[in-house]
Scaffold this active site. Structure first.
Site, PDB file in Angstrom:
ATOM      1  N   ILE A 154       0.844  -1.201   0.000  1.00  0.00           N
ATOM      2  CA  ILE A 154       0.000   0.000   0.000  1.00  0.00           C
ATOM      3  C   ILE A 154       0.875   1.245   0.000  1.00  0.00           C
ATOM      4  O   ILE A 154       1.743   1.404   0.861  1.00  0.00           O
ATOM      5  CB  ILE A 154      -0.927   0.019   1.233  1.00  0.00           C
ATOM      6  CG1 ILE A 154      -1.809  -1.234   1.246  1.00  0.00           C
ATOM      7  CG2 ILE A 154      -1.800   1.276   1.236  1.00  0.00           C
ATOM      8  CD1 ILE A 154      -2.561  -1.425   2.533  1.00  0.00           C
ATOM      9  N   GLY A 184       8.195   4.941   2.739  1.00  0.00           N
ATOM     10  CA  GLY A 184       7.170   4.871   3.776  1.00  0.00           C
ATOM     11  C   GLY A 184       5.826   4.382   3.268  1.00  0.00           C
ATOM     12  O   GLY A 184       5.278   4.945   2.335  1.00  0.00           O
ATOM     13  N   SER A 185       5.278   3.350   3.873  1.00  0.00           N
ATOM     14  CA  SER A 185       4.018   2.794   3.421  1.00  0.00           C
ATOM     15  C   SER A 185       3.622   1.624   4.315  1.00  0.00           C
ATOM     16  O   SER A 185       4.055   1.545   5.465  1.00  0.00           O
ATOM     17  CB  SER A 185       4.112   2.356   1.956  1.00  0.00           C
ATOM     18  OG  SER A 185       5.374   1.793   1.713  1.00  0.00           O
ATOM     19  N   ARG A 186       2.828   0.657   3.769  1.00  0.00           N
ATOM     20  CA  ARG A 186       2.272  -0.398   4.609  1.00  0.00           C
ATOM     21  C   ARG A 186       2.151  -1.693   3.826  1.00  0.00           C
ATOM     22  O   ARG A 186       1.973  -1.692   2.614  1.00  0.00           O
ATOM     23  CB  ARG A 186       0.886   0.036   5.097  1.00  0.00           C
ATOM     24  CG  ARG A 186       0.415  -0.686   6.334  1.00  0.00           C
ATOM     25  CD  ARG A 186      -0.889  -0.102   6.796  1.00  0.00           C
ATOM     26  NE  ARG A 186      -2.041  -0.843   6.329  1.00  0.00           N
ATOM     27  CZ  ARG A 186      -3.295  -0.412   6.395  1.00  0.00           C
ATOM     28  NH1 ARG A 186      -3.543   0.785   6.873  1.00  0.00           N
ATOM     29  NH2 ARG A 186      -4.284  -1.163   5.968  1.00  0.00           N
TER      30      ARG A 186
END
Length: 217
Positions: A154, A184-186
């Site tokens: 994501i 930066g993320s998921r």
């Protein structure tokens, strides 16, 4: 330090910017130029740090579900996975800060049976709706334990580039790389309801190494 293949373009741009700004600082600020150059050097070094590839001893796994990324477990809950499984599953979400290693790894071993890229929004990565509304990719693997496991890269507010290298029919090996997310993320992992979850919210994970769950054979 080994750098990831996705670093080439970013490091080229960062190097050009650093040189140009440093030269301008020296030309216009003279003896005060270090006030600009030193912070620039810190930022420039962080770009290299972001794209580092750590040397990790990846083991073979059958029942274990391995952390797919370095980061922090921010969600463990029962949800309806509507894209591929179309049934309830346990969602484990791991948030990555810009300082984490951003290599994305297979959480389980088996065969890739589904992949899809979705354009979308750029909500902050810890927002619950980012799993279904943000730019994302979805991959499903038929595990060695005959379970279907879905996992999703994501994009976040800062992360604007997701890459994944796997294709349907590929062998998946838990802990081995399948993609990368920049800045930066998921990662979300969707597991069968009877899976034994061995991580908890707040845990710090090391991708490819830490066991976050176990599935019954």
């Amino acid at each position: 330090m080994k750098l990831h293949r996705e670093s080439k373009g970013t490091i080229t741009v960062a190097t050009i910017l650093f040189i140009v700004l440093a030269v301008l600082a020296i030309y216009f600020l003279k003896m005060w130029s270090l006030l600009i150059i030193l912070p620039l050097l810190v930022v420039y070094s962080l770009v290299f740090w972001f794209f580092r590839v750590p040397d990790r001893d990846i083991q073979d796994h059958r029942e274990n579900v391995i952390a797919p990324v370095d980061g922090k477990v921010v969600m463990i809950k029962e949800v309806e996975e509507t894209e591929f499984l179309k049934e309830k599953a346990i969602q484990v979400s791991i948030f990555m800060s810009p300082l984490n290693v951003h290599i994305c790894r297979f959480p389980v071993s088996g065969k890739v049976i589904y992949k899809k890229y979705h354009p979308g929004k750029y909500l902050v990565a810890w927002h619950e709706k980012s799993s279904t509304e943000n730019e994302r990719t979805t991959v499903a693997v038929e595990s060695l334990t005959n379970h279907k496991v879905v996992f999703r890269q994501i994009a976040g507010y800062v992360a604007r580039r997701i890459v994944f290298y796997c294709n349907e029919g590929d062998d998946a090996k838990a802990g081995h790389e399948f993609g990368f997310i920049k800045f930066g993320s998921r990662m979300d992992v969707f597991l069968p309801l009877d899976t034994e979850i061995v991580c908890k919210i707040g845990d710090i994970t090391k991708g490819g190494i830490d066991v976050i769950a176990r599935m019954k054979d």
